[in-house]
Enzyme design. Structure first.
Site, PDB file in Angstrom:
ATOM      1  CE  LYS A 110     -21.617 -84.544 -50.221  1.00 58.81           C
ATOM      2  NZ  LYS A 110     -23.047 -84.158 -50.374  1.00 58.81           N
ATOM      3  CG  HIS A 112     -19.347 -87.764 -51.304  1.00 55.88           C
ATOM      4  ND1 HIS A 112     -18.618 -87.427 -50.182  1.00 55.88           N
ATOM      5  CD2 HIS A 112     -20.646 -87.781 -50.913  1.00 55.88           C
ATOM      6  CE1 HIS A 112     -19.442 -87.266 -49.150  1.00 55.88           C
ATOM      7  NE2 HIS A 112     -20.669 -87.468 -49.573  1.00 55.88           N
TER       8      HIS A 112
END
Length: 233
Positions: A110, A112
């Protein structure tokens, strides 16, 4: 490893085999494995698909782990099937009075929020990997790499069923070949990790032997033939 060597673990394995069959998770027929073999049985942990079955499965894992004597500091559930399995086992162990940290990974990192591919408690100490089965040991090696990269120790693996059959190795030309050891044996003997299985193929054969007088007789014959062709000691 829990392998049916004592009355207690043997009884647990037999109870688990019956539970898996009754839940439709352990099925008989003709199934193509990842190695291209036609197996007379198939174990699909994804079909432990409601709270009652998943809770019961976690109880089997916890009992097998206690019987094994394996010590560990936290649980890691590899994506994807290992995530609910690891979570359920950590909940069951907490219910029994042993609260241990739990973490899992994403298949894609991921970029973010908290970022990265790891979720949950920081990986540290002796890590127990919880998964359903091991076919070639590939998933175990991927988990080990993640755990070691975080500075922790990949200490042990807990699985539901040890198929006790030859693993395969990928060749330079992209083909695969059978090797005279199982994925579990590879993880134990080559990677130096402990392995705890709730039940093994031998436990399934023991159960089928007790059912030979009914419609399970055909499954016994086919499963025995499969083990003679692809099985390991």
């Amino acid at each position: 490893m829990v392998s049916g060597n004592t009355p207690a673990t043997s009884a647990l394995a037999q109870e688990f085999v019956q539970f898996a069959i009754a839940s439709g998770v352990l099925r008989f027929g003709e199934f193509k494995t990842k190695a291209g073999r036609l197996s007379p049985y198939f174990f699909n942990a994804g079909l432990f698909d409601d709270g009652a079955k998943l809770g019961k499965l976690a109880q089997f894992y916890a009992k097998a782990l206690v019987a094994s004597g394996i010590e560990f500091d936290m649980i890691f559930g590899p994506a994807y099937k290992g995530i609910p399995l690891g979570a359920a086992v950590s909940i069951e162990l907490a219910r029994l009075g042993r609260n241990v940290p739990f973490a899992y990974n994403r298949k894609e990192a991921k970029d973010h929020g908290e970022g990265g591919s790891l979720v949950g408690a920081p990986l540290q100490g002796r890590v127990l990997i919880v998964d359903d089965v091991m076919s070639a040991g590939t998933a175990a090696r991927e988990s080990i790499a993640l755990i070691q990269a975080a500075g922790a120790t990949a200490h042990a693996v807990a699985i539901a069923l040890d198929r006790q059959e030859m693993a395969t190795e990928k060749q330079a030309d992209g083909s695969t070949r059978d090797v005279p050891y199982s994925a579990v044996q590879y993880v134990r003997n080559t990677l130096g990790m402990q392995v705890c299985a709730i039940a093994e193929l031998s436990d399934l054969l023991t159960f089928l032997n007790t059912q030979a007088g009914n419609d399970m007789g055909e499954h016994l014959t086919r499963t025995q033939a499969y083990r003679e062709r692809y099985g390991v000691q």
